[in-house]
Design a protein around this motif. Structure first.
Motif, PDB file in Angstrom:
ATOM      1  N   ASN A   7       3.259  -0.421  11.870  1.00  0.00           N
ATOM      2  CA  ASN A   7       2.353   0.591  12.411  1.00  0.00           C
ATOM      3  C   ASN A   7       2.662   1.964  11.843  1.00  0.00           C
ATOM      4  N   TRP A   8       3.966   2.260  11.752  1.00  0.00           N
ATOM      5  CA  TRP A   8       4.355   3.573  11.210  1.00  0.00           C
ATOM      6  C   TRP A   8       3.893   3.715   9.761  1.00  0.00           C
ATOM      7  N   LEU A   9       4.106   2.665   8.971  1.00  0.00           N
ATOM      8  CA  LEU A   9       3.705   2.697   7.566  1.00  0.00           C
ATOM      9  C   LEU A   9       2.199   2.862   7.438  1.00  0.00           C
ATOM     10  N   SER A  10       1.439   2.155   8.279  1.00  0.00           N
ATOM     11  CA  SER A  10      -0.008   2.250   8.217  1.00  0.00           C
ATOM     12  C   SER A  10      -0.490   3.656   8.550  1.00  0.00           C
ATOM     13  N   ASN A  11       0.097   4.237   9.606  1.00  0.00           N
ATOM     14  CA  ASN A  11      -0.297   5.596   9.998  1.00  0.00           C
ATOM     15  C   ASN A  11       0.061   6.607   8.931  1.00  0.00           C
ATOM     16  N   TRP A  12       1.274   6.449   8.323  1.00  0.00           N
ATOM     17  CA  TRP A  12       1.702   7.399   7.296  1.00  0.00           C
ATOM     18  C   TRP A  12       0.796   7.323   6.081  1.00  0.00           C
ATOM     19  N   THR A  13       0.453   6.111   5.661  1.00  0.00           N
ATOM     20  CA  THR A  13      -0.404   5.931   4.491  1.00  0.00           C
ATOM     21  C   THR A  13      -1.775   6.544   4.723  1.00  0.00           C
ATOM     22  N   ASN A  18      -5.609  10.909   3.671  1.00  0.00           N
ATOM     23  CA  ASN A  18      -6.547  11.940   4.121  1.00  0.00           C
ATOM     24  C   ASN A  18      -6.173  13.310   3.576  1.00  0.00           C
ATOM     25  N   GLU A  19      -4.859  13.623   3.586  1.00  0.00           N
ATOM     26  CA  GLU A  19      -4.400  14.920   3.089  1.00  0.00           C
ATOM     27  C   GLU A  19      -4.706  15.073   1.603  1.00  0.00           C
ATOM     28  N   LEU A  20      -4.425  14.039   0.829  1.00  0.00           N
ATOM     29  CA  LEU A  20      -4.687  14.115  -0.605  1.00  0.00           C
ATOM     30  C   LEU A  20      -6.183  14.182  -0.880  1.00  0.00           C
ATOM     31  N   LEU A  43     -10.506   8.040  -7.976  1.00  0.00           N
ATOM     32  CA  LEU A  43      -9.766   7.012  -8.695  1.00  0.00           C
ATOM     33  C   LEU A  43      -8.305   7.412  -8.849  1.00  0.00           C
ATOM     34  N   LEU A  44      -8.073   8.690  -9.160  1.00  0.00           N
ATOM     35  CA  LEU A  44      -6.701   9.175  -9.276  1.00  0.00           C
ATOM     36  C   LEU A  44      -5.965   9.050  -7.957  1.00  0.00           C
ATOM     37  N   LEU A  45      -6.654   9.357  -6.866  1.00  0.00           N
ATOM     38  CA  LEU A  45      -6.036   9.242  -5.539  1.00  0.00           C
ATOM     39  C   LEU A  45      -5.647   7.805  -5.243  1.00  0.00           C
ATOM     40  N   LEU A  46      -6.544   6.870  -5.540  1.00  0.00           N
ATOM     41  CA  LEU A  46      -6.250   5.460  -5.303  1.00  0.00           C
ATOM     42  C   LEU A  46      -5.087   4.976  -6.166  1.00  0.00           C
ATOM     43  N   LEU A  47      -5.070   5.401  -7.427  1.00  0.00           N
ATOM     44  CA  LEU A  47      -3.971   5.012  -8.313  1.00  0.00           C
ATOM     45  C   LEU A  47      -2.646   5.581  -7.826  1.00  0.00           C
ATOM     46  N   TYR A  48      -2.681   6.814  -7.343  1.00  0.00           N
ATOM     47  CA  TYR A  48      -1.459   7.439  -6.843  1.00  0.00           C
ATOM     48  C   TYR A  48      -0.928   6.680  -5.626  1.00  0.00           C
ATOM     49  N   PHE A  50      -1.548   3.649  -4.739  1.00  0.00           N
ATOM     50  CA  PHE A  50      -1.124   2.310  -5.146  1.00  0.00           C
ATOM     51  C   PHE A  50       0.279   2.344  -5.734  1.00  0.00           C
ATOM     52  N   ALA A  51       0.527   3.300  -6.635  1.00  0.00           N
ATOM     53  CA  ALA A  51       1.842   3.383  -7.287  1.00  0.00           C
ATOM     54  C   ALA A  51       2.943   3.704  -6.289  1.00  0.00           C
ATOM     55  N   VAL A  52       2.654   4.589  -5.354  1.00  0.00           N
ATOM     56  CA  VAL A  52       3.679   5.011  -4.390  1.00  0.00           C
ATOM     57  C   VAL A  52       4.021   3.895  -3.402  1.00  0.00           C
ATOM     58  N   THR A  53       3.013   3.141  -2.973  1.00  0.00           N
ATOM     59  CA  THR A  53       3.241   2.123  -1.940  1.00  0.00           C
ATOM     60  C   THR A  53       3.535   0.733  -2.514  1.00  0.00           C
ATOM     61  N   LEU A  54       3.360   0.540  -3.825  1.00  0.00           N
ATOM     62  CA  LEU A  54       3.599  -0.784  -4.410  1.00  0.00           C
ATOM     63  C   LEU A  54       5.024  -1.286  -4.165  1.00  0.00           C
ATOM     64  N   PRO A  55       6.067  -0.495  -4.387  1.00  0.00           N
ATOM     65  CA  PRO A  55       7.426  -0.999  -4.125  1.00  0.00           C
ATOM     66  C   PRO A  55       7.633  -1.408  -2.676  1.00  0.00           C
TER      67      PRO A  55
END
Length: 472
Positions: A7-13, A18-20, A43-48, A50-55
C-alpha cells in the motif's frame, strides 16, 4: 511482500507520478519541438517511473519470503534510493531529447526534487532495520532474512555512500553561497555522483538480501552501466563530435557596464541549427574535453546567418575574463538546448519580461521576429539597476517597450523601482494576461514574482515560458 508495504509503495508511486505530471505541464511544448528527436513529456514521465520502480518490482519477484514490515520498508527505500540516483545521471540537462522535450526548467526541477527524495530514502534505509541482529550467512538463515552482514567490505561501501550522498546534495544546494568556481563544482559533482553509484552497486550486490539475487545483480549492473555510459557520452563522445565542428571568435564588443557581446563563427561547417531563445554550452580557448564550459543564451537570430552571438555579463569564473578573449580564439558549442521559443505558438501577442542579462534570449527572439516579419503584437518590460546597463536599444525599438530602473538618473522618465505586480497591472490588460504568451528570463526572484502574479491573474501555465540557470 507485506500488505502495508504494498500500500505504501502504491501511494508513493501515485503521488510521485502526480507531482511529475504537474511539473511537465508547466510548459507547453510547441509542435515543432515534438519532432522525432524530441520525446513527449508523458512518454518521458512513464519511462522515468518505469526505470525507477523496475528494481523494486524485480526484487519482489525474486526476493523470497517477506519479512516484517520495517525490514521490507528499509529494503524498499534503499532500492528506490539507488534506482533514483542512477536515473539522475540522465537528468543532467545535457540530453536534448529530454531537456528540449519538456524544458530545461522542468528537467532541472525534477532532477533536484528526485535527488532530495533519494537522499531522504537513503538516510532512512539503514535506520529502519529495527531489531535486526547483525551477522553473516548462517545455516539457520538460508533465505538471508538477516540483511545486515558483518562483512566489513560490504558494509563499508554502503556507509561511505551514506556519508557522501548528503555532502553531494548539500554542496549542490549551497553552490552559489560557496566560494569556488562553477567548473570546480561541476567536476566535483560528476565525480562524486559516479563514486556514489559505484559504492552503492557494491553494497547492494554484496550486502543486500535482494541485490544478491542473480536477476537483481544483473539489473543493477546494467542500470549502473547505462548511468556511467551517460557520462561517457557527455564527456567523451560529445567532445569528439565537437572536434569536427570548431568555431572561432570573430568579435568581442563591450555593450554596457560589465556586459559584452561575444560572437563566434563556424569554421569548416554550416553552423548551428537552433531556434531563437535557445542556449548552448560555450567553451572558449580550451579543449572540447575540458569542463570549462558555461551555459549562455543565444542573442542572435537564426535567420541572421551562421554567426552566433551571446550577451555575457561579468559575474564570475569565465565571464569575468570575457573582455580579454582574443579574436580568432578557438571555441566549441554544445547545443542547442532549451524550450524558451515562440515558434509554432498561436497566441495573438507575446509579452517579454527581462531582468538584466536575461534580455539575451529574448533579444534573439525579437530579432528573429523582425527578420521573419512576424505579425504578432509584442510588449517588452526590461529591468536594470542603472541606465548604462541597458543594451541593444536599437533592436528593442518595438511598439511597446517599458524600461525599468532601480537606480535611475535625475532626468529619467521611465519606470522606477523593480518589476512588480503594480507595473504588470499597468502594462498588461486582463485580456492580454489570459490570451498572450509570456516569455521571461532574469533573476529568480523576479521570475517567481511574475509567474505567481500571472497564474493568479488567470494566465494558463502553458502560456508562461521561463528559463533559469540558477536553482536552489
Amino acid at each position: 511482500m507485506n500488505a502495508k508495504w504494498k500500500n505504501w509503495l502504491s501511494n508513493w508511486t501515485e503521488k510521485t507520478s502526480n507531482e511529475l505530471a504537474l511539473r511537465t505541464k508547466e510548459i507547453e511544448i510547441p509542435k515543432k519541438a515534438l519532432q522525432k528527436n524530441h520525446m513527449k513529456p508523458r512518454l518521458l514521465l512513464l519511462l522515468y517511473l518505469f526505470a525507477v520502480t523496475l528494481p523494486l518490482a524485480v526484487s519482489r519477484l525474486v526476493g523470497g519470503p517477506p519479512r516484517v514490515f520495517w525490514q521490507e520498508l528499509a529494503s524498499g527505500l534503499g532500492i528506490l534510493a539507488f534506482s533514483i540516483i542512477l536515473v539522475e545521471f540522465v537528468l543532467s540537462g545535457r540530453f536534448k531529447s529530454i531537456s528540449n522535450g519538456v524544458g530545461m526548467d522542468v528537467t532541472m526541477r525534477v532532477h533536484q526534487m528526485m535527488a532530495r527524495i533519494a537522499l531522504v530514502f537513503a538516510l532512512l534505509h539503514p535506520l529502519l532495520y529495527q531489531g535486526t541482529p547483525s551477522g553473516g550467512p548462517r545455516p539457520w538463515d538460508p533465505t538471508r532474512q538477516l540483511t545486515i552482514t558483518t562483512d566489513l567490505a560490504s558494509l563499508s561501501t554502503g556507509i561511505l555512500a551514506f556519508v557522501l550522498l548528503p555532502s553531494l546534495v548539500l554542496l549542490a544546494i549551497g553552490r552559489t553561497q560557496l566560494d569556488y568556481k562553477y567548473e570546480t563544482w561541476r567536476l566535483m559533482h560528476g565525480i562524486g555522483a559516479l563514486l556514489i553509484a559505484a559504492l552503492l552497486l557494491h553494497h547492494s550486490v554484496y550486502a543486500g538480501r535482494y541485490g544478491s539475487q542473480p536477476a537483481m545483480t544483473w539489473l543493477w549492473s546494467v542500470m549502473t552501466g547505462v548511468s556511467v555510459g551517460s557520462l561517457i557520452y557527455v564527456y567523451l563522445i560529445q567532445p569528439l563530435r565537437k572536434l569536427r565542428r570548431p568555431w572561432h571568435v570573430i568579435s568581442v564588443t563591450r555593450l554596457a557596464q560589465k556586459q559584452w557581446q561575444l560572437t563566434v563563427s563556424p569554421k569548416g561547417h554550416a553552423g548551428l541549427d537552433y531556434q531563437a531563445g535557445q542556449f548552448v554550452w560555450l567553451n572558449v580557448g580550451h579543449s572540447p574535453f575540458s569542463v570549462k564550459e558555461n551555459p549562455f543564451s543565444i542573442s542572435s537570430a537564426p535567420n541572421s546567418g551562421p554567426d552566433v552571438s551571446f550577451i555575457i555579463k561579468e559575474l564570475g569564473d569565465f565571464s569575468q575574463t570575457v573582455g580579454q578573449i582574443e579574436i580568432g580564439s578557438r571555441a566549441y558549442l554544445d547545443g542547442p538546448f532549451g524550450s524558451l521559443t515562440v515558434e509554432g505558438r498561436t497566441e495573438p501577442g507575446i509579452a517579454f519580461i527581462a531582468g538584466g542579462v536575461g534580455i539575451s534570449p529574448l533579444l534573439g527572439i525579437v530579432r528573429q521576429m523582425r527578420l521573419t516579419k512576424d505579425p504578432r503584437r509584442v510588449k517588452l518590460i526590461y529591468g536594470n539597476r542603472v541606465v548604462d546597463q541597458i543594451v541593444c536599444r536599437q533592436d528593442l525599438d518595438l511598439e511597446d517597450v517599458t524600461y525599468v530602473l532601480s537606480e535611475p538618473p535625475e532626468d529619467w522618465e521611465g519606470e522606477v523601482g523593480l518589476i512588480d505586480t503594480a507595473l504588470l497591472d499597468r502594462v498588461f490588460s486582463s485580456q492580454e494576461k489570459k490570451e498572450w504568451l509570456f516569455v521571461m528570463c532574469g533573476p529568480a526572484v523576479m521570475m517567481d514574482l511574475v509567474e505567481g502574479y500571472l497564474v493568479s491573474s488567470g494566465t494558463p501555465s502553458n502560456r508562461i515560458l521561463s528559463e533559469r540557470f540558477d536553482y536552489d
